[in-house]
Write a protein that holds these residues in place. Structure first.
Motif, PDB file in Angstrom:
ATOM      1  N   GLU A 123      40.955  35.554  30.408  1.00  0.00           N
ATOM      2  CA  GLU A 123      41.251  35.556  31.846  1.00  0.00           C
ATOM      3  C   GLU A 123      40.008  35.974  32.626  1.00  0.00           C
ATOM      4  O   GLU A 123      39.344  36.960  32.287  1.00  0.00           O
ATOM      5  N   LEU A 124      39.696  35.236  33.682  1.00  0.00           N
ATOM      6  CA  LEU A 124      38.533  35.545  34.506  1.00  0.00           C
ATOM      7  C   LEU A 124      38.818  36.725  35.429  1.00  0.00           C
ATOM      8  O   LEU A 124      39.890  36.809  36.031  1.00  0.00           O
ATOM      9  N   SER A 125      37.844  37.619  35.525  1.00  0.00           N
ATOM     10  CA  SER A 125      37.904  38.736  36.461  1.00  0.00           C
ATOM     11  C   SER A 125      36.645  38.724  37.307  1.00  0.00           C
ATOM     12  O   SER A 125      35.568  38.345  36.836  1.00  0.00           O
ATOM     13  N   ILE A 126      36.776  39.147  38.569  1.00  0.00           N
ATOM     14  CA  ILE A 126      35.679  39.087  39.533  1.00  0.00           C
ATOM     15  C   ILE A 126      35.466  40.453  40.157  1.00  0.00           C
ATOM     16  O   ILE A 126      36.429  41.145  40.508  1.00  0.00           O
ATOM     17  N   ALA A 127      34.202  40.847  40.305  1.00  0.00           N
ATOM     18  CA  ALA A 127      33.840  42.082  40.999  1.00  0.00           C
ATOM     19  C   ALA A 127      32.832  41.761  42.095  1.00  0.00           C
ATOM     20  O   ALA A 127      32.066  40.804  41.990  1.00  0.00           O
ATOM     21  N   GLY A 128      32.841  42.563  43.144  1.00  0.00           N
ATOM     22  CA  GLY A 128      31.897  42.366  44.228  1.00  0.00           C
ATOM     23  C   GLY A 128      32.413  42.957  45.522  1.00  0.00           C
ATOM     24  O   GLY A 128      33.601  43.297  45.632  1.00  0.00           O
ATOM     25  N   PRO A 129      31.556  43.070  46.528  1.00  0.00           N
ATOM     26  CA  PRO A 129      31.948  43.717  47.784  1.00  0.00           C
ATOM     27  C   PRO A 129      32.907  42.897  48.637  1.00  0.00           C
ATOM     28  O   PRO A 129      33.421  43.406  49.637  1.00  0.00           O
ATOM     29  N   MET A 130      33.158  41.645  48.258  1.00  0.00           N
ATOM     30  CA  MET A 130      34.063  40.800  49.040  1.00  0.00           C
ATOM     31  C   MET A 130      35.510  40.840  48.558  1.00  0.00           C
ATOM     32  O   MET A 130      36.357  40.114  49.074  1.00  0.00           O
ATOM     33  N   LEU A 131      35.815  41.725  47.610  1.00  0.00           N
ATOM     34  CA  LEU A 131      37.189  41.817  47.123  1.00  0.00           C
ATOM     35  C   LEU A 131      38.122  42.398  48.182  1.00  0.00           C
ATOM     36  O   LEU A 131      37.754  43.297  48.938  1.00  0.00           O
ATOM     37  N   GLY A 146      34.059  52.575  36.382  1.00  0.00           N
ATOM     38  CA  GLY A 146      34.563  52.727  37.740  1.00  0.00           C
ATOM     39  C   GLY A 146      34.401  51.491  38.599  1.00  0.00           C
ATOM     40  O   GLY A 146      34.703  51.518  39.797  1.00  0.00           O
ATOM     41  N   ILE A 147      33.937  50.390  38.009  1.00  0.00           N
ATOM     42  CA  ILE A 147      33.767  49.142  38.764  1.00  0.00           C
ATOM     43  C   ILE A 147      35.132  48.490  38.971  1.00  0.00           C
ATOM     44  O   ILE A 147      35.936  48.379  38.039  1.00  0.00           O
ATOM     45  N   ARG A 148      35.391  48.060  40.183  1.00  0.00           N
ATOM     46  CA  ARG A 148      36.684  47.471  40.542  1.00  0.00           C
ATOM     47  C   ARG A 148      36.643  45.957  40.317  1.00  0.00           C
ATOM     48  O   ARG A 148      35.748  45.268  40.808  1.00  0.00           O
ATOM     49  N   TRP A 149      37.632  45.446  39.588  1.00  0.00           N
ATOM     50  CA  TRP A 149      37.701  44.026  39.243  1.00  0.00           C
ATOM     51  C   TRP A 149      39.007  43.417  39.738  1.00  0.00           C
ATOM     52  O   TRP A 149      40.052  44.057  39.716  1.00  0.00           O
ATOM     53  N   TYR A 150      38.935  42.164  40.142  1.00  0.00           N
ATOM     54  CA  TYR A 150      40.114  41.388  40.523  1.00  0.00           C
ATOM     55  C   TYR A 150      40.492  40.470  39.364  1.00  0.00           C
ATOM     56  O   TYR A 150      39.692  39.638  38.931  1.00  0.00           O
ATOM     57  N   ARG A 151      41.679  40.652  38.837  1.00  0.00           N
ATOM     58  CA  ARG A 151      42.191  39.783  37.769  1.00  0.00           C
ATOM     59  C   ARG A 151      42.732  38.508  38.400  1.00  0.00           C
ATOM     60  O   ARG A 151      43.748  38.536  39.104  1.00  0.00           O
ATOM     61  N   THR A 152      42.060  37.396  38.164  1.00  0.00           N
ATOM     62  CA  THR A 152      42.355  36.159  38.894  1.00  0.00           C
ATOM     63  C   THR A 152      43.620  35.453  38.437  1.00  0.00           C
ATOM     64  O   THR A 152      44.210  34.677  39.204  1.00  0.00           O
ATOM     65  N   GLY A 153      44.025  35.681  37.182  1.00  0.00           N
ATOM     66  CA  GLY A 153      45.130  34.892  36.648  1.00  0.00           C
ATOM     67  C   GLY A 153      44.685  33.518  36.198  1.00  0.00           C
ATOM     68  O   GLY A 153      45.513  32.690  35.789  1.00  0.00           O
ATOM     69  N   ASP A 154      43.389  33.249  36.258  1.00  0.00           N
ATOM     70  CA  ASP A 154      42.826  31.972  35.819  1.00  0.00           C
ATOM     71  C   ASP A 154      42.215  32.110  34.429  1.00  0.00           C
ATOM     72  O   ASP A 154      41.534  33.103  34.134  1.00  0.00           O
ATOM     73  N   LEU A 155      42.429  31.125  33.596  1.00  0.00           N
ATOM     74  CA  LEU A 155      41.796  31.075  32.292  1.00  0.00           C
ATOM     75  C   LEU A 155      40.410  30.471  32.429  1.00  0.00           C
ATOM     76  O   LEU A 155      40.194  29.555  33.230  1.00  0.00           O
ATOM     77  N   GLY A 156      39.457  30.977  31.658  1.00  0.00           N
ATOM     78  CA  GLY A 156      38.115  30.421  31.725  1.00  0.00           C
ATOM     79  C   GLY A 156      37.153  31.176  30.842  1.00  0.00           C
ATOM     80  O   GLY A 156      37.525  32.121  30.129  1.00  0.00           O
ATOM     81  N   ILE A 157      35.894  30.764  30.903  1.00  0.00           N
ATOM     82  CA  ILE A 157      34.830  31.403  30.132  1.00  0.00           C
ATOM     83  C   ILE A 157      33.600  31.534  31.016  1.00  0.00           C
ATOM     84  O   ILE A 157      33.475  30.856  32.047  1.00  0.00           O
ATOM     85  N   VAL A 158      32.692  32.408  30.610  1.00  0.00           N
ATOM     86  CA  VAL A 158      31.397  32.549  31.264  1.00  0.00           C
ATOM     87  C   VAL A 158      30.340  32.376  30.179  1.00  0.00           C
ATOM     88  O   VAL A 158      30.259  33.185  29.247  1.00  0.00           O
ATOM     89  N   GLU A 159      29.561  31.316  30.260  1.00  0.00           N
ATOM     90  CA  GLU A 159      28.529  31.010  29.269  1.00  0.00           C
ATOM     91  C   GLU A 159      27.189  30.836  29.957  1.00  0.00           C
ATOM     92  O   GLU A 159      27.055  30.012  30.875  1.00  0.00           O
ATOM     93  N   ASP A 160      26.213  31.619  29.521  1.00  0.00           N
ATOM     94  CA  ASP A 160      24.858  31.532  30.088  1.00  0.00           C
ATOM     95  C   ASP A 160      24.879  31.641  31.611  1.00  0.00           C
ATOM     96  O   ASP A 160      24.128  30.943  32.311  1.00  0.00           O
ATOM     97  N   GLY A 161      25.763  32.504  32.125  1.00  0.00           N
ATOM     98  CA  GLY A 161      25.838  32.739  33.559  1.00  0.00           C
ATOM     99  C   GLY A 161      26.631  31.706  34.332  1.00  0.00           C
ATOM    100  O   GLY A 161      26.744  31.805  35.556  1.00  0.00           O
ATOM    101  N   ILE A 162      27.188  30.707  33.650  1.00  0.00           N
ATOM    102  CA  ILE A 162      27.965  29.658  34.306  1.00  0.00           C
ATOM    103  C   ILE A 162      29.454  29.904  34.078  1.00  0.00           C
ATOM    104  O   ILE A 162      29.902  30.085  32.943  1.00  0.00           O
ATOM    105  N   VAL A 163      30.213  29.901  35.160  1.00  0.00           N
ATOM    106  CA  VAL A 163      31.653  30.114  35.091  1.00  0.00           C
ATOM    107  C   VAL A 163      32.352  28.761  34.927  1.00  0.00           C
ATOM    108  O   VAL A 163      32.125  27.832  35.704  1.00  0.00           O
ATOM    109  N   ARG A 164      33.199  28.672  33.913  1.00  0.00           N
ATOM    110  CA  ARG A 164      33.973  27.455  33.686  1.00  0.00           C
ATOM    111  C   ARG A 164      35.455  27.817  33.738  1.00  0.00           C
ATOM    112  O   ARG A 164      35.925  28.619  32.935  1.00  0.00           O
TER     113      ARG A 164
END
Length: 386
Positions: A226-234, A255-273
């Motif tokens: 599952e893809l998770s996202i962090a950043g100041p725009m959450l 302590g980093i805050r992450w948003y669990r997207t509910g989307d399946l995917g992978i991150v390879e070489d910095g590319i999100v699929r």
């Protein structure tokens, strides 16, 4: 605490003024709010720093009220400008949804006033709104669209040089809301239209991954697929739903805050699929099938780039997938030939169990006001006809 004021999004110019005040500490705006009174009703309050609360059902169909701070909206807009540049925007999406709202926020930060598309979207209205923006202005031009709008413009641009010129005028056309089929991207590139695939949601203040690459202030990881996202725009969370907020927005051991997207995917070489929604899965003959993956493959087939794949109950397999396609697109072959071709392509990529069981041809795909397919209405139609 600050007041939350329900706001109508139809008047984009007024909404931009209200948003500018909200970003500067003024009253927070409630867009598409469920359970909040009419415009001018101050019956709810939110935490200081909140700029907008957006009512949305998202991909799950469950109503949510997403709390976005001024800091989050600014961070999203600033990260976009850092990636693609700053300039003048055309607002061609409803301002009550995050993609349209961010057009207004980016314009505020750029010190510009967006051009608003008059009436319903069409290739002609798009061209008529765009071409005057080119006269006497040196700014770069940008807009944000959904794939269905892009398809309309590409079809028209083949015969209409005015539409073609309008498409080519934009330094970047952000395309989100759903997957962008590869044939559509290729057609756009051939015509000189600069499309940028975006991935994000209301919870991330809009798109935060461009052409598979996270914006500079964004981090993306895959946890158990599952893809998770962090950043100041959450987003800060969901108004009135602390349980959903706690389960969706989590902190790691640092302590980093992450948003669990509910989307399946992978991150390879910095590319999100992105592979699809974790909850958009059927079990057919005991095999888990991602409808999003099936749909992505189906949309790679010429004539089916706008098709939608939904799941229905099936007496033999338990559940099965159905392709719903518009008549003008799908009938480049006979219906039976198109279905068999799609089944073969899906089987080659995902295995025989994933093959769609049926194809339904309709005059027009039902959509939400955001421009996304109305999947629940399409599913009901497919179930009735299955």
């Amino acid at each position: 605490m600050t007041q939350l004021i329900a706001t109508q999004a139809e008047d984009a110019a007024q909404l931009q003024r209200d948003l500018a005040r909200a970003l500067d500490g003024g009253p927070a705006l409630g867009l598409g709010m469920l359970g909040l009174g009419e415009s001018g009703d101050h019956s709810e309050t939110v935490d200081d720093g909140t700029a907008v609360v957006v009512g949305t059902s998202g991909s799950s169909g469950i109503p949510k009220r997403v709390v976005l701070s001024a800091e989050a909206l600014r961070a999203g807009a600033e990260a976009t400008a850092a990636r693609i540049g700053s300039g003048s925007w055309l607002l061609a999406l409803p301002a009550g949804y995050v993609a349209g709202l961010q057009v207004l926020a980016r314009s505020i930060l750029a010190g510009t006033t967006p051009v608003v598309l008059d009436g319903g979207f069409s290739a002609r209205s798009f061209a008529e709104a765009t071409l005057p923006m080119l006269r006497g202005h040196d700014e770069q031009l940008f807009t944000s669209l959904v794939p269905a709008q892009v398809a309309t413009l590409l079809d028209a641009a083949v015969e209409d040089t005015t539409v073609l010129a309008a498409l080519q005028a934009y330094s970047a056309i952000l395309v989100g809301g759903q997957a962008l089929p590869a044939p559509m991207r290729e057609r756009a590139a051939e015509l000189g239209a600069r499309l940028v695939r975006t991935y994000g949601s209301t919870e991330t203040s809009g798109g935060c991954v461009y052409d598979g690459v996270p914006l500079d202030t964004v981090a993306v990881k895959a946890v158990d697929g599952e893809l998770s996202i962090a950043g100041p725009m959450l987003a800060d969370g969901y108004l009135g739903d602390p349980v959903l907020t706690e389960t969706t927005f989590v902190r790691d051991e640092l302590g980093i805050r992450w948003y669990r997207t509910g989307d399946l995917g992978i991150v390879e070489d910095g590319i999100v699929r992105v592979h699809g929604r974790a909850d958009n899965v059927i079990v057919s003959g005991g095999v888990n099938i991602s409808l999003d993956r099936v749909e992505r493959i189906v949309r790679s087939i010429p004539g089916l780039t706008g098709a939608v794949v939904v799941g229905v109950d099936d007496e033999r397999w338990g559940e099965a997938s159905v392709i719903v396609a518009e008549r003008g697109d799908a009938l480049r072959r006979s219906e039976s030939e198109q279905l068999e071709h799609a089944r073969a392509v899906v089987a080659e990529e995902l295995g025989k169990a994933a093959r769609p069981a049926r194809m339904i041809i309709v005059d027009e795909i039902q959509t939400l006001s955001s421009g996304k397919p109305d999947r629940e209405a399409i599913r009901r139609l497919a179930a009735e006809l299955h």
